[in-house]
Design a protein around this motif. Structure first.
Motif, PDB file in Angstrom:
ATOM      1  N   LEU A  96       0.837  -1.198   0.000  1.00  0.00           N
ATOM      2  CA  LEU A  96       0.000   0.000   0.000  1.00  0.00           C
ATOM      3  C   LEU A  96       0.876   1.253   0.000  1.00  0.00           C
ATOM      4  O   LEU A  96       1.806   1.360   0.815  1.00  0.00           O
ATOM      5  N   ARG A 119      -2.610   5.411   3.402  1.00  0.00           N
ATOM      6  CA  ARG A 119      -2.830   4.759   4.692  1.00  0.00           C
ATOM      7  C   ARG A 119      -3.673   5.644   5.606  1.00  0.00           C
ATOM      8  O   ARG A 119      -3.511   6.871   5.632  1.00  0.00           O
ATOM      9  N   GLN A 120      -4.567   5.000   6.382  1.00  0.00           N
ATOM     10  CA  GLN A 120      -5.492   5.732   7.233  1.00  0.00           C
ATOM     11  C   GLN A 120      -5.410   5.347   8.709  1.00  0.00           C
ATOM     12  O   GLN A 120      -6.032   5.987   9.547  1.00  0.00           O
ATOM     13  N   ASP A 162      -3.896  -1.154   7.945  1.00  0.00           N
ATOM     14  CA  ASP A 162      -4.630  -0.964   6.703  1.00  0.00           C
ATOM     15  C   ASP A 162      -4.510  -2.163   5.763  1.00  0.00           C
ATOM     16  O   ASP A 162      -5.445  -2.477   5.020  1.00  0.00           O
ATOM     17  N   VAL A 187      -8.283  -4.044   3.446  1.00  0.00           N
ATOM     18  CA  VAL A 187      -8.579  -3.705   2.052  1.00  0.00           C
ATOM     19  C   VAL A 187      -9.886  -4.373   1.619  1.00  0.00           C
ATOM     20  O   VAL A 187     -10.139  -5.543   1.953  1.00  0.00           O
ATOM     21  N   LEU A 199      -9.647   1.845   0.196  1.00  0.00           N
ATOM     22  CA  LEU A 199      -8.240   1.498   0.101  1.00  0.00           C
ATOM     23  C   LEU A 199      -8.052   0.749  -1.215  1.00  0.00           C
ATOM     24  O   LEU A 199      -8.912  -0.054  -1.600  1.00  0.00           O
TER      25      LEU A 199
END
Length: 575
Positions: free
Chosen positions: A424, A429-430, A445, A449, A470
């Motif tokens: 990723l 990214r969160q 993360d 997905v 994502l």
């Protein structure tokens, strides 16, 4: 096979296994991460209507219940684990009417529904916290949270040295209504997740009401987030070690620190009160009507974990010790024995779990060398797992797990053999752990997905539009559900077969006995359900193929057998 008599696991006497046939003692429960399961409106985020549309798939998979991660009103600082209103559905997920429809449809299909409850903290946008910020120090509004004066002559230092699980200080200073620097509030997680003060009776009463709100709507239970927190030690003493969750310690013993923020004795009285609320919804005592509590409690020993499932507290607690066990036969046998013994000691079933929304998926994790400390996420510049080996071992591990007595939890997409997204881009990214540690912690993360349904469709069928919150890796296309449907040997069909046989043979409420005469690298056991036919299980973790026993028929195998022998990293069921 040798004719030496088998040995019975110390926690698996028939009396213990069959004393109570309550559904939760043997259920297979499927975790739905709502952001990533199915998007009905094309905005790239999964929702309740999307879940409802896929319930027939879950019923056909053969699970008994679903657990849905939070869908409450939230600013989404931590993907919904920062709750602004426990009685409302966030518009990104739908409405209360959508929740009611989901519950009704699930029950029509014979699926129970467990919802997530987050009692350690609220969102900083919760009405209570907004009131606290607008109120003076010492007010009743602030008494619902953990507010303290700062240290030092000017109160400009945090009240103690606690660190957030997500990195940085666990304290944030507020600006008082008159504009002056003010008190500090505790947040063991993100600064947008202020901790509640569970010594306050008003907090206790509020959560009893929240339980009733959802029980009245028909939910069958609650998975309790950070269940071992809530109460903090009196005086909030300093703690020099890092506060960790989800197995984030630096050694095998550090599932979580037993510091002043975790596992305080008073927390058990809270859950005794919750148990009474749930039992008031089953006045006849019918086990089929039980509403349940399941604890998420990352603790350093099974003994500490099982204190949460004493007869007057919770019904289940996640067995993270099993999840964290290395892919070695001796280690697995030890954790199975210890799990069954400690659970039986308090009259509870054990649970088994290999993946969830907080950990690297086991199809990826098991592609790392056995004994590798489980990472908190994998980034593109980290050592990459062996994907083929990881899936092979994951299938074998699941086949072993689903043969064991007790309840089992599955994570959405594992039945497709999904790996983590290990490449990723950092920009997407969160996870607040990634942000608050400036990337030192990769975060969760990769296991969150959105899952693939249709290989040739936009977003692999997750969304009507080519959008997903994502990005999905290219490998998800060949693993999409439509590519595996009806295909012999696919991971999806393996799961369906395992779940069907588990139910037919009643393995969840059965007994376990180890079979002697095998190499130490082989797990050989027999499970016998209540009234069912015994099932022999061989899991070969060694290099040399293992011969099948005479007189038994192969029911299912996690991988291809070789000339009547079980090769390395394959589990087989026989009867």
């Amino acid at each position: 096979m040798t004719a030496v008599p088998p040995t019975t696991s110390p926690a698996s006497s028939p009396a213990a296994a069959r004393a109570d046939a309550a559904w939760w003692r043997h259920a297979v429960i499927y975790q739905v991460y709502p952001r990533s399961f199915a998007d009905s409106d094309g905005d790239g985020v999964g929702d309740l209507a999307g879940i409802t549309s896929r319930l027939p798939y879950l019923a056909g998979l053969g699970v008994d219940a679903i657990w849905i991660s939070p869908f409450y009103l939230s600013p989404m600082a931590d993907a919904g684990y920062d709750v602004a209103d426990y009685r409302a559905v966030d518009p990104v997920f739908g409405t209360l009417a959508d929740a009611d429809e989901l519950l009704a449809r699930a029950h029509e299909l014979g699926l129970r529904v467990i919802v997530d409850l987050v009692p350690n903290h609220t969102s900083d946008e919760h009405a209570w916290f907004r009131e606290a910020l607008a109120s003076p120090a010492g007010s009743a509004a602030r008494g619902r949270y953990v507010f303290r004066d700062g240290a030092g002559p000017d109160g400009d230092r945090p009240p103690n040295n606690w660190r957030s699980v997500f990195g940085g200080s666990a304290w944030t200073r507020v600006t008082e209504p008159d504009g002056s620097p003010g008190q500090w509030y505790l947040h063991l997680f993100d600064s947008k997740q202020p901790d509640l003060d569970w010594r306050n009776p008003e907090v206790v009463r509020e959560f009893h009401d929240i339980l009733r709100f959802w029980l009245d709507r028909g939910v069958d239970g609650f998975r309790v987030d950070v269940a071992h927190s809530l109460v903090k030690a009196e005086g909030l003493p300093d703690w020099e070690e890092k506060a960790v969750m989800a197995g984030g310690g630096d050694d095998e013993s550090a599932h979580a620190n037993l510091g002043p923020m975790w596992d305080q004795e008073e927390v058990h009285e809270i859950y005794r009160g919750w148990r009474q609320v749930l039992e008031s919804y089953n006045e006849t005592g019918d086990p089929a009507a039980d509403r349940i509590l399941c604890a998420e409690a990352w603790l350093p020993s099974l003994e500490r974990t099982m204190r949460y499932v004493r007869p007057d507290e919770m019904h289940q607690a996640f067995n993270f010790h099993f999840l964290d066990t290395a892919w070695r036969a001796e280690d697995l046998r030890d954790v199975v024995d210890e799990s069954l013994a400690t659970a039986a000691g308090v009259g509870a079933p054990t649970t088994w779990v290999l993946s969830n929304h907080d950990v690297v998926r086991h199809a990826t994790r098991l592609g790392l060398p056995p004994g590798t400390r489980r990472p908190n996420g994998i980034a593109a510049d980290d050592p990459q797992p062996n994907a083929v080996l990881g899936l092979r071992r994951a299938r074998a591990a699941t086949a072993l797990m689903l043969a064991l007595p007790g309840s089992a939890y599955l994570y959405n997409g594992e039945e497709l053999g999904l790996p983590d997204h290990t490449a990723l881009p950092h920009a997407v990214r969160q996870d607040p752990a990634f942000r608050r540690t400036a990337g030192e912690e990769t975060g969760r993360d990769g296991c969150r997905v959105p899952i693939p349904w249709v290989a040739g469709a936009p977003a692999y069928g997750f969304s009507a539009q080519d959008r997903s919150w994502l990005p999905q890796p290219l490998v998800y296309g060949p693993l999409a559900a439509d590519r595996q449907e009806g295909v012999p040997g696919s991971t999806l069909e393996l799961y369906r077969t395992l779940l069907r046989l588990r139910r037919e043979h009643r393995l969840g409420d059965g007994t376990l006995e180890w079979l002697p005469g095998h190499d130490p690298s082989v797990l050989a056991l027999r499970t016998t359900g209540d009234g069912g036919r015994p099932v022999t299980v061989l899991a070969n973790l060694g290099h040399d193929p293992v011969s099948l026993p005479d007189g038994l028929e192969v029911l299912v195998a996690s991988g291809r057998l070789e000339g009547g022998r079980v090769p390395q990293d394959v589990t087989v069921w026989l009867a």
